[in-house]
Design a protein around this motif. Structure first.
Motif, PDB file in Angstrom:
ATOM      1  N   PHE A   3      12.000 -22.976 -43.343  1.00  0.00           N
ATOM      2  CA  PHE A   3      12.318 -22.103 -42.229  1.00  0.00           C
ATOM      3  C   PHE A   3      12.968 -20.852 -42.817  1.00  0.00           C
ATOM      4  O   PHE A   3      13.990 -20.963 -43.500  1.00  0.00           O
ATOM      5  N   VAL A   4      12.415 -19.694 -42.537  1.00  0.00           N
ATOM      6  CA  VAL A   4      12.953 -18.454 -43.081  1.00  0.00           C
ATOM      7  C   VAL A   4      13.204 -17.478 -41.939  1.00  0.00           C
ATOM      8  O   VAL A   4      12.269 -17.010 -41.293  1.00  0.00           O
ATOM      9  N   GLU A   5      14.477 -17.174 -41.724  1.00  0.00           N
ATOM     10  CA  GLU A   5      14.852 -16.248 -40.665  1.00  0.00           C
ATOM     11  C   GLU A   5      14.889 -14.816 -41.189  1.00  0.00           C
ATOM     12  O   GLU A   5      15.206 -14.581 -42.359  1.00  0.00           O
ATOM     13  N   SER A   6      14.610 -13.885 -40.303  1.00  0.00           N
ATOM     14  CA  SER A   6      14.700 -12.465 -40.623  1.00  0.00           C
ATOM     15  C   SER A   6      15.031 -11.693 -39.357  1.00  0.00           C
ATOM     16  O   SER A   6      14.976 -12.237 -38.251  1.00  0.00           O
ATOM     17  N   GLY A   7      15.381 -10.417 -39.540  1.00  0.00           N
ATOM     18  CA  GLY A   7      15.621  -9.551 -38.398  1.00  0.00           C
ATOM     19  C   GLY A   7      17.069  -9.298 -38.051  1.00  0.00           C
ATOM     20  O   GLY A   7      17.373  -8.519 -37.152  1.00  0.00           O
ATOM     21  N   GLY A   8      17.975  -9.960 -38.747  1.00  0.00           N
ATOM     22  CA  GLY A   8      19.388  -9.718 -38.482  1.00  0.00           C
ATOM     23  C   GLY A   8      19.808  -8.338 -38.955  1.00  0.00           C
ATOM     24  O   GLY A   8      19.056  -7.619 -39.616  1.00  0.00           O
ATOM     25  N   GLY A   9      21.015  -7.967 -38.602  1.00  0.00           N
ATOM     26  CA  GLY A   9      21.527  -6.671 -39.007  1.00  0.00           C
ATOM     27  C   GLY A   9      22.758  -6.306 -38.213  1.00  0.00           C
ATOM     28  O   GLY A   9      23.369  -7.153 -37.559  1.00  0.00           O
ATOM     29  N   SER A  10      23.100  -5.034 -38.293  1.00  0.00           N
ATOM     30  CA  SER A  10      24.277  -4.515 -37.601  1.00  0.00           C
ATOM     31  C   SER A  10      23.842  -3.549 -36.510  1.00  0.00           C
ATOM     32  O   SER A  10      23.048  -2.644 -36.764  1.00  0.00           O
ATOM     33  N   VAL A  11      24.345  -3.753 -35.307  1.00  0.00           N
ATOM     34  CA  VAL A  11      24.020  -2.887 -34.178  1.00  0.00           C
ATOM     35  C   VAL A  11      25.279  -2.573 -33.385  1.00  0.00           C
ATOM     36  O   VAL A  11      26.290  -3.276 -33.498  1.00  0.00           O
ATOM     37  N   GLN A  12      25.188  -1.540 -32.581  1.00  0.00           N
ATOM     38  CA  GLN A  12      26.295  -1.180 -31.700  1.00  0.00           C
ATOM     39  C   GLN A  12      26.212  -2.006 -30.419  1.00  0.00           C
ATOM     40  O   GLN A  12      25.139  -2.513 -30.060  1.00  0.00           O
ATOM     41  N   PRO A  13      27.326  -2.157 -29.721  1.00  0.00           N
ATOM     42  CA  PRO A  13      27.299  -2.867 -28.432  1.00  0.00           C
ATOM     43  C   PRO A  13      26.258  -2.259 -27.507  1.00  0.00           C
ATOM     44  O   PRO A  13      26.120  -1.044 -27.424  1.00  0.00           O
ATOM     45  N   GLY A  14      25.533  -3.128 -26.827  1.00  0.00           N
ATOM     46  CA  GLY A  14      24.448  -2.689 -25.964  1.00  0.00           C
ATOM     47  C   GLY A  14      23.106  -2.594 -26.658  1.00  0.00           C
ATOM     48  O   GLY A  14      22.070  -2.408 -25.992  1.00  0.00           O
ATOM     49  N   GLY A  15      23.110  -2.748 -27.967  1.00  0.00           N
ATOM     50  CA  GLY A  15      21.872  -2.657 -28.732  1.00  0.00           C
ATOM     51  C   GLY A  15      21.058  -3.931 -28.703  1.00  0.00           C
ATOM     52  O   GLY A  15      21.453  -4.937 -28.093  1.00  0.00           O
TER      53      GLY A  15
END
Length: 119
Positions: A3-15
């Motif tokens: 199982f390989v997850e991707s797509g995480g990151g840092s976003v602002q509230p509401g993003g």
């Protein structure tokens, strides 16, 4: 099995973010597929699950219509679309397989992907 997850990151509230879980070794429709999360110092929470039987979805109470889980049988992936993210959603998000949704007894899982929500 992998199982390989991707797509995480840092976003602002509401993003928004879209997480993806690439699965190999088992078919995504042969298990209930779950996304769970864990923040530092907090207990693990079930975010969303999609049933192997009929594709019915289940969400944690905190989701409140903001997140949507889906699976692509042809690609053997499980995605989690997250909208209106808030700082309290900051956690490591992990994709996992279990026999039935919401039991929390996982047979397989990945390494997780970090989601950070901050101004």
């Amino acid at each position: 099995v992998q199982f390989v997850e991707s797509g995480g990151g840092s976003v602002q509230p509401g993003g928004s973010l879209r997480l993806s879980c690439a699965v190999s070794g088992v078919a995504v429709d042969s298990y209930a597929m779950t996304w769970f999360r864990q923040a530092p110092g907090k207990e693990r929470e079930i975010v969303s699950c999609i049933s192997k039987i009929d594709g019915q979805t289940y969400n944690g109470d905190f989701v409140k219509g903001r997140f949507t889980i889906s699976r692509d049988v042809a690609k053997n992936t499980v995605d989690l679309q997250m909208n209106n993210l808030q700082p309290e959603d900051t956690a490591i998000y992990t994709c996992a397989a279990e026999e039935y949704c919401m039991y929390g007894n996982y047979d397989y899982w990945g390494q997780g992907t970090q989601v950070t929500v901050r101004s």
